[in-house]
Design a protein around this motif. Structure first.
Motif: not given
Length: 361
Positions: A65-66, A223-227, A232-235
């Protein structure tokens, strides 16, 4: 490369700095927390003093994020000839840089595929990246000199360069890194309120599955906020498998013979697909995974036991391909599982028995 600036002295930044400093590069360390930079410097990763002029390479090792704002600021200040980041996502930071109006010529996105459950400079090691893939995501604008600097960094860290498109990289890490982290955490979360009698039965299987659940939640939220989309597609695919597996298990409970047969087939299908996927995971040195034989040895929990068993294994002339330790619940003992080529297993077992070790089949 003679000089570098590492901005961000966490696990990855400090590990890269240790590798560079150990190979003769003058490394300057920068962090928003001066104490973290001082700690990295004390470990031998470089100096927390600012460089006197422009350095060869700036390595930005801050949360995704930075990443773009830190890169843009370093570029405006003319810190280096070339700039790269090591964020675990690549498409987002690049697009943010473009939106900020940054010149992408001196920039290349990268991602070393290495890490630990622990974070911070004290967790860093100079060999963190050895033999690991290090993804490079150059664009058409990336200057050749900058690509060469990035390749030199990868070589100095003894990693293996892999060139990918940024968005393809993000989809790939969603599958092989980000989703496994969430699945591991979800399984471990089932243990939080479990009966103590159940927790005492934990063996190597649950330890393997939940190992990475010990990771820092704050880091993984970043990390998850950036991808989020690719993860979500894999999950969603995993969720579909879970739903089908639940239906199959309910079928096994049924008195209806047809439902039980369908349940059996459903469970067999998911386990078989798991076998097929597991076979594709690269083995030693990135080669196709090998089928090893396991020689299990009972050892006591005393200093020097592991050293002794490895020494005796070495005297047998057998190469140990992998090793795993399983502790015995409530006892000062455990099993060391030595993985070797199938043809070498009888030789190793016989040699260890001759030296007094207790072999378990």
């Amino acid at each position: 490369m003679r000089t570098a600036v590492v901005i961000g002295t966490g696990l990855v930044g400090t590990s890269a700095a240790l590798a560079l400093a150990g190979r003769g590069v003058t490394v300057h360390l920068v962090d928003h927390d001066p104490e973290s930079a001082r700690t990295a410097a004390a470990l031998g990763a470089g100096t927390d003093e600012p460089p006197e002029g422009r350095v060869d390479l700036a390595v930005v090792a801050v949360p995704p994020s930075h990443t773009a704002t830190v890169l843009a600021a370093a570029m405006r200040d003319g810190v280096a000839r070339g700039y790269l980041d090591v964020a675990s996502v690549k498409g987002g930071p690049r697009r943010e840089l473009e939106a900020l109006g940054a010149d992408l010529t001196p920039y290349i996105g990268t991602h070393p595929m290495a890490g630990k459950e622990r974070s911070g400079p004290l967790a860093a090691t100079a060999d963190l990246f050895e033999g690991r893939p290090w993804v490079l995501t150059p664009t058409r604008d990336t200057d050749t000199e900058v690509l060469n600097l990035a390749l030199e960094l990868v070589a100095l860290c003894r990693a293996v360069p892999v060139v990918m498109d940024a968005d393809a990289h993000d989809r790939a890490v969603a599958l092989v890194s980000h989703t496994p982290q969430l699945i591991s955490s979800m399984v471990a979360a089932r243990l939080q309120d479990a009966d103590e009698s159940a927790v005492r039965l934990c063996g190597q299987g649950i330890r393997d599955v939940t190992r990475i659940a010990a990771s820092d939640p704050r880091m993984w939220v970043e990390i998850l906020s950036a991808n989020p989309g690719p993860v979500a597609d894999v999950l969603a695919g995993v969720a579909a498998d879970l739903e089908e597996t639940v239906i199959a298990l309910r079928g096994l409970q049924s008195a209806d013979g047809e439902k039980r047969r369908a349940g059996t087939e459903g469970i067999r299908d998911v386990l078989s697909r798991g076998n097929a996927g597991r076979v594709r995971v690269p083995g030693k040195h990135g080669a196709a995974p090998a089928a090893y034989e396991t020689v299990a040895v009972l050892i006591s929990d005393r200093p020097g036991e592991l050293a002794a068993i490895f020494a005796d294994a070495g005297r047998s002339g057998v190469n140990i391909e992998d090793v795993r330790i399983e502790h015995a619940s409530g006892q000062q003992a455990g099993l060391v599982q030595l993985m070797v080529e199938p043809s070498a297993a009888p030789v190793l077992a016989a040699a260890l028995r001759e030296r007094g070790w207790s072999i378990r089949q």
